[in-house]
Design a protein around this motif. Structure first.
Motif, PDB file in Angstrom:
ATOM      1  N   TRP A 303      25.115 -17.331  -0.631  1.00 27.59           N
ATOM      2  CA  TRP A 303      24.526 -16.726  -1.148  1.00 27.59           C
ATOM      3  C   TRP A 303      24.134 -17.389  -2.499  1.00 27.59           C
ATOM      4  CZ3 TRP A 303      22.165 -12.663  -2.290  1.00 27.59           C
ATOM      5  CH2 TRP A 303      21.500 -12.304  -2.871  1.00 27.59           C
ATOM      6  N   ALA A 316      22.758  -6.890   3.545  1.00 29.56           N
ATOM      7  CA  ALA A 316      22.876  -6.206   2.070  1.00 29.56           C
ATOM      8  C   ALA A 316      23.813  -5.827   1.647  1.00 29.56           C
ATOM      9  CB  ALA A 316      21.234  -6.539   1.790  1.00 29.56           C
ATOM     10  N   GLU A 321      21.832  -7.453  -1.954  1.00 29.73           N
ATOM     11  CA  GLU A 321      22.880  -8.526  -2.727  1.00 29.73           C
ATOM     12  C   GLU A 321      23.979  -9.221  -1.123  1.00 29.73           C
ATOM     13  OE1 GLU A 321      24.739  -8.169  -6.370  1.00 29.73           O
ATOM     14  OE2 GLU A 321      22.625  -8.450  -7.576  1.00 29.73           O
ATOM     15  N   TYR A 322      24.132  -9.780  -1.292  1.00 31.28           N
ATOM     16  CA  TYR A 322      25.601 -10.106  -0.343  1.00 31.28           C
ATOM     17  C   TYR A 322      26.938 -10.821  -1.155  1.00 31.28           C
ATOM     18  CZ  TYR A 322      21.446 -10.267   3.273  1.00 31.28           C
ATOM     19  OH  TYR A 322      20.559  -9.985   4.284  1.00 31.28           O
ATOM     20  N   SER A 344      29.387  -6.807   1.552  1.00 34.13           N
ATOM     21  CA  SER A 344      28.462  -6.819   2.918  1.00 34.13           C
ATOM     22  C   SER A 344      29.562  -6.842   4.522  1.00 34.13           C
ATOM     23  CB  SER A 344      27.628  -8.606   3.137  1.00 34.13           C
ATOM     24  OG  SER A 344      26.801  -8.452   1.902  1.00 34.13           O
TER      25      SER A 344
END
Length: 517
Positions: A303, A316, A321-322, A344
């Protein structure tokens, strides 16, 4: 085919009793089913050997051992601290042991027996192609057993198949098994580089070989790449031997070609979801309900470096976001974050809903990372080029698998050269400092959870990337990850005399012979 679980005394298991129990539907429609044959033949038994449920992404292997156990030991799967998290599931490690002896080894011994019964020189010469290429696959699986347990019964195992006599097998030293495998792989590679086979036999090989479709070039590349892997694995234990063999291979690419392109990666690839190599939804069930991403891999490396594989590997979260599961969080915090959709998961299009996911045997990326390590340590080539090639091949390979949109997933596209170049310049990734750690880290990412057994072996060999395993105070038996699997209890019961010779080393702190760092 559903996995049939049978408890068999070790005197039969280690003797290598042939257990198939498969129907025609268990094999690729394009290839002859050995179990439908009136009499076992070398080609039909060959197909039976290659149909391996510890290579194909089957529910049983993934769910019981590969993801929750080896994924934890290698941190390629998301996990959190819990009750006895590092303790081995002995029933399932025992099942992995039994599968090798009752299926992989047993089927190979049957090929040897059928070959030895051939009565004409033409058949002996022609079917030698089957025996020698089968031996490559068999050696690959055998080396993995050494990586998991250390010393194992080998040279005397399978006597029931070959001679009809039950012999309780003694344990071979893991180092001796590796030495014999490496020596014989080179012999096989030399044979394949010069053999001129009769078209009658090569046509049959094409029909029965659903790994390499009868390509002797592909089998040579598999053999030579496997030599690279195994030689590198012993390189901190016996650097002189490893360096000599690796430099022999890398110094003569004409005689010893390796897997050099992502498209050449060795795998068992179903042609369609109607293929009998597919067990529908097994991979989904194998990943389980919450196939979370691993914390270290995602949050510390992929990331922050904007790894192009992120959308190929993972989904995601609700913020786009991850994030993976930190292995330092307790179960309550993980539960709250799961409810908040913070983590994730392994991507459905590539992994969990992809019924065409192949059985991965050997990737081009792994070969490039092996080359990079060799060049970095001993010279002979440009380590940076091999390293960056490996990263690109990893992206290409997983994109080739990212092909299932049946469940609403979106197929990813190849990132631009500029995107990859930017990634390779990120300080977390860029070659130039801490190079061995970066090579090991990229190989670890490439292995992922599907090849967690290889990731665990490589981590034990190199101790890279630098992973932290919090102590599990709930466990007396294994407060930290083990160095090896424990032998099944059946060994002490049914092979007592031979087990006595290894009993003192049958503890989790014993290291496999190549684990010396």
């Amino acid at each position: 085919m559903k996995k049939l679980i049978i408890t068999i005394p070790l005197l039969i298991i280690a003797a290598g009793m042939l257990v198939t129990g498969c129907k025609k539907s268990d094999f690729q429609n394009n290839y002859t089913d050995p179990n439908a044959s009136v009499a076992a033949t070398v080609p039909s038994l060959y197909s039976g050997l290659l149909y391996n449920e510890r290579v194909l992404p089957r529910y049983w292997g993934l769910y019981t051992l590969q993801i929750p156990t080896m994924g934890t030991y290698s941190q390629t799967a998301g996990y959190t601290q819990g009750n006895k998290i590092y303790e081995q599931p002995v029933n399932y490690t025992g099942d992995r042991w039994n599968y090798y002896y009752t299926t992989t080894l047993a089927r190979f011994r049957e090929i040897e027996k059928a070959y030895n019964k051939l009565t004409t020189d033409a058949d002996k010469t022609g079917y030698l192609l089957f025996l020698e290429t089968a031996r490559i696959f068999f050696y690959d699986q055998t080396a993995q057993m050494v990586d998991l347990w250390g010393d194992i019964p080998f040279s005397t195992a399978g006597s029931l198949n070959t001679s009809g006599t039950i012999v309780l097998p003694s344990y071979d030293k893991g180092a001796d098994i590796y030495t014999n495998i490496l020596t014989d792989l080179k012999r096989i590679s030399d044979y394949l580089s010069t053999v001129s086979a009769d078209p009658f036999y090569t046509t049959q090989l094409t029909s029965y070989d659903y790994v390499n479709k009868g390509s002797l070039t592909a089998w040579r590349k598999y053999a030579n790449s496997l030599m690279l892997r195994l030689a590198m694995r012993i390189s901190y234990k016996d650097e002189t031997t490893a360096k000599s063999l690796i430099q022999t291979i890398l110094g003569n690419s004409t005689k010893y070609p390796t897997i050099d392109a992502a498209s050449e990666s060795i795998k068992i690839q179903p042609s369609s979801t109607s293929s009998s190599l597919v067990s529908m939804n097994d991979i989904r069930n194998g990943f389980g309900v919450d196939p979370f991403a691993p914390g270290k891999m995602v949050d510390s490396i992929m990331w922050p470096a904007s790894d192009p594989r992120l959308p190929i590997y993972f989904t995601a979260n609700k913020k786009g976001e991850y994030h993976g599961v930190p292995n330092t969080w307790n179960s309550s915090r993980v539960s709250d974050s799961t409810t908040a959709n913070y983590f994730s998961r392994w991507d459905s299009t590539t992994f969990t809903e992809n019924n065409l996911f192949p059985g991965i045997i050997f990737t081009a990326a792994e070969v490039s990372f092996l080359k990079a390590e060799a060049y970095e340590r001993w010279g002979g080539g440009t380590a940076k080029t091999a390293y960056e090639t490996g990263v690109k091949q990893s992206i290409q390979f997983y994109l080739s698998i990212n092909n299932n949109s049946d469940y609403g997933g979106t197929k990813e596209t190849m990132p631009s050269d500029a995107t990859i170049a930017t990634y390779l310049l990120n300080p977390i990734v860029a070659y130039g400092t801490n190079n061995l750690e970066k090579i090991a880290t990229q190989k670890w990412i490439d292995f992922g959870v599907i090849q967690a057994n290889q990731a665990w072996a490589e981590w034990r060999r190199t101790k890279l990337p630098k992973l932290t395993f919090p102590t599990d105070n709930s466990s007396v038996l294994s407060p930290t990850p083990p160095n090896r699997f424990l032998y099944p209890s059946s060994e002490a019961t049914y092979n007592a005399t031979n087990y006595a010779a290894v009993k003192s080393s049958d503890v989790i702190t014993t290291k496999v012979f190549w684990d010396v760092k």
